[in-house]
Design an enzyme around this catalytic site. Sequence first.
Site, PDB file in Angstrom:
ATOM      1  N   GLY A 294       0.849  -1.198   0.000  1.00 12.43           N
ATOM      2  CA  GLY A 294       0.000   0.000   0.000  1.00 12.43           C
ATOM      3  C   GLY A 294       0.876   1.238   0.000  1.00 12.43           C
TER       4      GLY A 294
ATOM      5  N   GLY B 129      -0.649   5.274  -1.232  1.00 10.01           N
ATOM      6  CA  GLY B 129      -1.708   6.042  -0.567  1.00 10.01           C
ATOM      7  C   GLY B 129      -1.128   7.244   0.178  1.00 10.01           C
TER       8      GLY B 129
ATOM      9  CG  ASP C 187      -0.997   1.048  -3.696  1.00  8.02           C
ATOM     10  OD1 ASP C 187      -2.163   0.675  -3.920  1.00  8.02           O
ATOM     11  OD2 ASP C 187      -0.729   1.911  -2.848  1.00  8.02           O
TER      12      ASP C 187
ATOM     13  CG  ASP D 234      -6.153  -7.421  -4.352  1.00  7.60           C
ATOM     14  OD1 ASP D 234      -6.144  -7.085  -3.154  1.00  7.60           O
ATOM     15  OD2 ASP D 234      -7.186  -7.760  -4.964  1.00  7.60           O
TER      16      ASP D 234
ATOM     17  CE1 TYR E 171      -9.721   2.742   8.513  1.00  9.94           C
ATOM     18  CE2 TYR E 171     -10.442   4.358  10.122  1.00  9.94           C
ATOM     19  CZ  TYR E 171      -9.447   3.808   9.349  1.00  9.94           C
ATOM     20  OH  TYR E 171      -8.178   4.319   9.409  1.00  9.94           O
TER      21      TYR E 171
ATOM     22  CE  LYS F 119      -7.245   0.768  10.183  1.00 13.10           C
ATOM     23  NZ  LYS F 119      -6.026   0.215   9.593  1.00 13.10           N
TER      24      LYS F 119
ATOM     25  CB  ILE G  42      -2.729  11.678   8.211  1.00 15.33           C
ATOM     26  CG1 ILE G  42      -2.531  10.633   9.316  1.00 15.33           C
ATOM     27  CG2 ILE G  42      -1.392  12.055   7.575  1.00 15.33           C
ATOM     28  CD1 ILE G  42      -1.972   9.297   8.819  1.00 15.33           C
TER      29      ILE G  42
HETATM   30  N1  SER Z   1      -8.402   9.560   8.883  1.00 16.14           N
HETATM   31  C1  SER Z   1      -9.188   8.371   9.053  1.00 16.14           C
HETATM   32  C2  SER Z   1     -10.572   8.555   8.565  1.00 16.14           C
HETATM   33  O1  SER Z   1     -11.035   9.661   8.600  1.00 16.14           O
HETATM   34  C3  SER Z   1      -9.229   7.997  10.491  1.00 16.14           C
HETATM   35  O2  SER Z   1      -8.287   7.039  10.730  1.00 16.14           O
HETATM   36  O3  SER Z   1     -11.182   7.603   8.215  1.00 16.14           O
END
Ligand code: SER
Length: 319
Positions: free
Chosen positions: A11, A14, A37, A53, A143, A147, A173
């Site tokens: 990956g 990204g 990637d 993949d 998500y 996690k 980020i």
């Molecule tokens: N930046 C991510 C999101 O917004 C959070 O880990 O999904």
Amino acid sequence: MYSPVHTLILGSEGQLGSELRLALQEKMDPSQLLCTDLKAGGDVGLVRFETLDVLDFKALEDLFERSRPRHVYLLAAMLSAKGETNPHAAWKLNMDGLIAVLDLSLRYGIERVFWPSSIAVFGPESPRDPAVQAGYMDPQTVYGISKLSGELWCRYYHTVHGLDVRSLRYPGIISWRTLPGGGTTDYAVDIFHQALASQQYTCFLQEDSRLPMIYIDDAIRGTLELMNAPTEHIRCRTSYNLGAMDFTPGELAAEIRHRIPSFTIQYAPDFRQVIANQWPMRVDDRKARADWGWSPRFDLAATCDTMLAALSETSSVAR
Ligand code: SER
């Protein structure tokens, strides 16, 4: 057939992977770095790149067999907002990809594995100001569920099999080289592009929605510091809270307006507001600071200065 490499990034194109690749390229012999990637991204220079993949187990197994890496970074994932539009695909990529990499890392004797977690592991009943390192967690997005489950799998592979897996719970980020894809914190990247392009932005979160954020240089430095820390310093085997700054869309807009006085912002919250409302406003990262010396360098003002300068330069180069 490859000669063995030191580091494998899965990956690599990204938001996080592309910056990690650049940082590692500077620190090591590029021939020791292998990047993959789903599709080719930017110019990878002397670094070896393959399309892959991570859900193709045979191809992944073949890659491990040929490259015999010592360190592996698994950064292929589907983020929060996109995950809500396709929950099964998000679960499959985020979970099956991780377990495949953990299994292969064991089989091939990988020294260190990095896997990113997120503030999305917290939920509406978790403490939000700040989110504590080890408290109640009730993620509501697929998500976030992936996690939190992934963190437990990482700890399981460490406890039961002795695999040295390390992880950070990243806040949102902020970076300029690539656009993030499908996250709830993405507004804090898009806003800079729109401020420069049209001096106005319509934000999908409301004005007072406070979230923890980090500038990419801090995120990459923290990742490498964690990966370079002596094993005995890593005393959290789920994932470390990582703090840097926190702000609301209103506060970010005001900082941008100091630098671009004609900038205006409107608010049109959508389904991502519901996600943001469940996430922490700040994180308590004392454990990361105590165990391996984490300390952020970029605050909101430095982030704004750096983002606007970098994006102004790239758009003037493109003209
Ligand atoms: N930046 C991510 C999101 O917004 C959070 O880990 O999904």
